[in-house]
Scaffold this motif. Structure first.
Motif, PDB file in Angstrom:
ATOM      1  N   ALA A  44      50.191   5.086  58.196  1.00  0.00           N
ATOM      2  CA  ALA A  44      51.501   5.090  58.038  1.00  0.00           C
ATOM      3  C   ALA A  44      52.196   4.264  56.950  1.00  0.00           C
ATOM      4  CB  ALA A  44      52.118   5.043  59.286  1.00  0.00           C
ATOM      5  N   VAL A  45      51.549   3.060  57.103  1.00  0.00           N
ATOM      6  CA  VAL A  45      51.906   1.764  55.834  1.00  0.00           C
ATOM      7  C   VAL A  45      51.558   2.243  54.480  1.00  0.00           C
ATOM      8  CG1 VAL A  45      51.560  -0.362  55.357  1.00  0.00           C
ATOM      9  CG2 VAL A  45      52.052  -0.093  57.642  1.00  0.00           C
ATOM     10  N   TRP A  46      50.305   2.807  54.371  1.00  0.00           N
ATOM     11  CA  TRP A  46      49.988   3.313  53.169  1.00  0.00           C
ATOM     12  C   TRP A  46      50.868   4.348  52.619  1.00  0.00           C
ATOM     13  CZ3 TRP A  46      48.681   8.123  50.992  1.00  0.00           C
ATOM     14  CH2 TRP A  46      48.021   8.022  49.644  1.00  0.00           C
ATOM     15  N   PRO A 149      48.087  13.082  48.649  1.00  0.00           N
ATOM     16  CA  PRO A 149      48.082  13.595  50.035  1.00  0.00           C
ATOM     17  C   PRO A 149      49.641  12.871  50.632  1.00  0.00           C
ATOM     18  CG  PRO A 149      46.077  12.892  49.812  1.00  0.00           C
ATOM     19  CD  PRO A 149      46.629  12.490  48.669  1.00  0.00           C
ATOM     20  N   THR A 150      50.109  13.728  51.568  1.00  0.00           N
ATOM     21  CA  THR A 150      51.401  13.232  52.320  1.00  0.00           C
ATOM     22  C   THR A 150      51.271  13.248  53.768  1.00  0.00           C
ATOM     23  OG1 THR A 150      52.020  15.874  52.259  1.00  0.00           O
ATOM     24  CG2 THR A 150      52.817  14.577  50.553  1.00  0.00           C
ATOM     25  N   ILE A 151      51.600  12.114  54.261  1.00  0.00           N
ATOM     26  CA  ILE A 151      51.506  11.810  55.461  1.00  0.00           C
ATOM     27  C   ILE A 151      52.679  11.796  56.512  1.00  0.00           C
ATOM     28  CG2 ILE A 151      50.235  10.073  57.047  1.00  0.00           C
ATOM     29  CD1 ILE A 151      48.460   9.088  54.577  1.00  0.00           C
ATOM     30  N   ALA A 152      52.767  12.038  57.648  1.00  0.00           N
ATOM     31  CA  ALA A 152      53.500  11.790  58.911  1.00  0.00           C
ATOM     32  C   ALA A 152      53.018  11.240  59.924  1.00  0.00           C
ATOM     33  CB  ALA A 152      54.190  13.244  59.077  1.00  0.00           C
ATOM     34  N   TYR A 153      53.689  10.243  60.369  1.00  0.00           N
ATOM     35  CA  TYR A 153      53.405   9.608  61.599  1.00  0.00           C
ATOM     36  C   TYR A 153      54.169   9.942  62.638  1.00  0.00           C
ATOM     37  CZ  TYR A 153      52.582   5.399  64.460  1.00  0.00           C
ATOM     38  OH  TYR A 153      52.665   4.626  65.511  1.00  0.00           O
ATOM     39  N   PHE A 299      54.092  17.905  55.081  1.00  0.00           N
ATOM     40  CA  PHE A 299      53.079  16.960  55.236  1.00  0.00           C
ATOM     41  C   PHE A 299      51.681  17.809  55.324  1.00  0.00           C
ATOM     42  CE2 PHE A 299      57.066  15.362  57.079  1.00  0.00           C
ATOM     43  CZ  PHE A 299      57.208  14.326  56.188  1.00  0.00           C
ATOM     44  N   GLY A 300      50.799  17.181  54.618  1.00  0.00           N
ATOM     45  CA  GLY A 300      49.259  17.666  54.852  1.00  0.00           C
ATOM     46  C   GLY A 300      48.495  16.956  55.922  1.00  0.00           C
ATOM     47  N   THR A 301      49.017  15.735  56.254  1.00  0.00           N
ATOM     48  CA  THR A 301      48.006  15.117  57.367  1.00  0.00           C
ATOM     49  C   THR A 301      49.187  14.385  58.248  1.00  0.00           C
ATOM     50  OG1 THR A 301      46.557  14.043  55.707  1.00  0.00           O
ATOM     51  CG2 THR A 301      46.812  12.778  57.663  1.00  0.00           C
ATOM     52  N   ILE A 302      48.747  14.846  59.246  1.00  0.00           N
ATOM     53  CA  ILE A 302      49.811  14.373  60.616  1.00  0.00           C
ATOM     54  C   ILE A 302      49.223  13.260  61.661  1.00  0.00           C
ATOM     55  CG2 ILE A 302      51.103  15.341  62.421  1.00  0.00           C
ATOM     56  CD1 ILE A 302      51.740  16.554  59.837  1.00  0.00           C
ATOM     57  N   LEU A 303      49.608  12.437  61.794  1.00  0.00           N
ATOM     58  CA  LEU A 303      49.278  11.251  62.608  1.00  0.00           C
ATOM     59  C   LEU A 303      49.983  11.320  63.791  1.00  0.00           C
ATOM     60  CD1 LEU A 303      49.449   8.308  59.993  1.00  0.00           C
ATOM     61  CD2 LEU A 303      47.552   9.964  60.410  1.00  0.00           C
TER      62      LEU A 303
END
Length: 584
Positions: A44-46, A149-153, A299-303
């Motif tokens: 998430a920080v990245w 890549p797009t990330i959501a936390y 978002f492609g990556t979900i945390l």
């Protein structure tokens, strides 16, 4: 999708690299304080730092060869995760390290593969000076124009409020970073609904209504439509978004309506009054927040940090199934930190990323789940602390077996070991052996005895003197694998004299009972050399389980019989097992 993350001086990870499956759901599991949430927070920080650099400096600030100084942020501008102060991002709160001459002592690097399967890497480094955070791209092989890549936390659900205004991206990220994902749920739903309205409007251009084929495709692919179907299927409910105009509306309104699906159409219950979303239970809201984020095409990556926390086990399994479907159908990557043994017990073991102090890797075989569960606690936890202290284990088929052994031990004058941990488990010796191996990796001095009924195992597979199960290959010197030579432990209770004393009846009546089962009890009942008919008799059915058992006919329990047995009536097999238990 992210294939690897490398961390330097980020929270508890001083120097670590962790690989991920590219697609589908990965279940990040480990004990408390193992670092599950920390890994998600690092990603998430990245994502936050990457987004800020891209917005403030442009995409060129992320590509190879960029030379400008880092970008400064105040602590109130940092929003991806909740921390007491910025220095808490650093290992042991030490923001200065000798190897970081320029002050950039913390870094998070993500790797992925591009569309032509070439590996790409972007490392972002952080420095802290005078309570101001500086970020920069410190290592990159990106080319300008390449996708990132797009990330959501999403932290555990909390923070829903009665009034929620339409927020900017920064405001939403700030609330989520502070662990208040519930404070933005209406915003996420509003976005999803607005996009659905746009799609419907486009499909209706030049027509009075949307074509059936277009509507069917929309319902299969549009996130809002998918959400409504899932809501109806899982909760007999759907969502209703109220009108919003920034000129005179200050809050987003989302109501929940109840009904049922009939022939693929949701029918609202008559006279049901819609309720505000906030009135629903925590499990419902937790499920909804996860589902909304997972369906978001941005978002492609979900945390997901423990999204199962408020869910009943049945809803946990539903959530996992839905996440796996979403990930497969939309080619998404989901990293889900969880403590739930209900989830981890049944998912494919190869999807479980096990976090341990000295190793972080995916589980290689189903047997390794045992080691994972040891770290998680669950039903194992009441036994683990005593095992670590005493290092002696007896595995029996059920609690009743332990009670009988304790009674027989007292009858022969043996003191039952107070430091023995008894583990009732009906699993096979092979499964128990796997358990022992995993336990021994945690408790090197452990000694154990595994004891089972013989059931249908041929008697010649059991050592006559030691009762060793010769059908199981066992190279573990500290594990004794034992089997009763008689079919069931209850066969050792088929002593007419003891039963007659327990029943207060004539011995002849008891003998007649056994004869009705075609069994004659010999005088040498306690000997190892008994007739095959007695050894192979179905003692469990005669003593306590069958329709014509002693328990059903006379309300007498196995323990009642054992308590009436004299020392000379206790079988040599039992005395041998008790001696081996004592020798542990």
């Amino acid at each position: 999708m992210i294939t690897k993350i490398s961390l330097r001086n980020f929270k508890k990870f001083r120097e670590n690299s962790i690989s991920f499956h590219r697609n589908g759901v990965s279940f990040v599991a480990g004990g408390n304080n193992s670092g599950k949430s920390t890994i998600l927070q690092a990603l998430a920080v990245w994502e936050f730092c990457r987004t800020v650099l891209e917005m403030e400096r442009g995409k060129e600030s992320l590509v190879s060869g960029y030379k400008r100084q880092g970008l400064g942020l105040s602590d109130d501008e940092f929003s991806p995760v909740a921390i007491a102060s910025l220095k808490h991002l650093w290992t042991n709160l030490k923001t200065q390290h000798p190897e970081a001459a320029d002050g950039y002592s913390l870094s998070v690097a993500c790797c992925w593969t591009n569309q032509i399967n070439e590996e790409r890497e972007l490392e972002i480094s952080l420095a802290l000076a005078n309570d101001r955070l500086f970020i920069k791209s410190s290592k990159s092989n990106l080319l300008l124009g390449e996708a990132i890549p797009t990330i959501a936390y999403l932290p555990p659900f909390a923070g829903i409020v009665s009034r929620e205004n339409l927020m900017s991206g920064a405001e939403r990220r700030s609330l989520i970073g502070r662990g208040l994902a519930g404070g933005v749920i209406r915003n996420l739903l509003w976005d999803m609904h607005q996009e659905n309205e746009k799609q419907r409007a486009l499909l209706k251009i030049g027509r009075t209504k949307i074509k059936d084929s277009d509507l069917q495709k929309l319902r299969q692919t549009d996130p809002w439509e998918q959400l409504q179907v899932a809501m109806a299927t899982n909760f007999n409910a759907q969502l209703e978004i109220g009108p919003y105009n920034s000129m005179y509306h200050s809050n987003i309104k989302v109501n929940c309506i109840k009904g049922e699906m009939s022939s693929g159409i949701f029918k609202r219950f008559v006279k049901y009054n819609p309720r505000d979303l906030m009135s629903e239970g925590s499990g419902f809201l937790q499920w909804l927040s996860v589902y909304v984020l997972a369906l978001n095409p941005s978002f492609g990556t979900i945390l997901l940090d423990e999204p199962d926390a408020h869910l009943h086990p049945s809803l946990q399994s539903q959530l996992v199934r839905q996440l796996e479907l979403i990930a497969d159908n939309n080619k998404k990557q989901v990293l889900m930190a969880t403590h739930s043994t209900e989830i981890l017990r049944y998912v494919d073991h190869s999807k479980i990323l096990h976090i341990r102090p000295n190793k972080i890797s995916y589980v290689q075989s189903s047997d390794q789940r045992t080691s994972l569960f040891l770290g998680l606690g669950s039903e194992y936890s009441p036994k683990l602390d005593p095992l670590r202290r005493n290092k002696k284990l007896l595995i029996v088929e059920g609690p009743g077996d332990e009670r009988l052994l304790r009674i027989w031990a007292a009858k022969i004058g043996m003191r039952w070991p107070v430091d023995l941990v008894v583990w009732p488990w009906s699993a096979s010796h092979i499964e128990r052996k796997h358990l022992f191996v995993q336990l021994k990796s945690e408790i090197p001095a452990l000694k154990a005895l595994s004891l089972r009924d013989r059931d249908d195992l041929e008697i010649n597979h059991v050592n006559k003197l030691t009762l060793e199960d010769k059908s199981v290959k066992n190279s573990e010197a500290d594990l004794l694998i034992r089997v009763w030579r008689r079919r069931h432990i209850e066969n050792y209770l088929m002593c007419p004299d003891a039963i007659s004393r327990a029943l207060i009846r004539y011995v002849e009546d008891v003998e007649q009972f056994f004869q009705s089962h075609a069994i004659v009890i010999p005088p040498n009942f306690a000997s190892r050399d008994i007739p095959a008919a007695l050894a192979d008799a179905r003692g469990k059915e005669m003593i306590r389980e069958g329709a014509n058992s002693l328990y059903r006919n006379f309300n007498i329990s196995p323990e009642d019989i054992a308590k009436e047995m004299r020392e000379d009536e206790i079988a040599d097999d039992i005395k041998e097992i008790l001696a081996q238990i004592a020798s542990l």
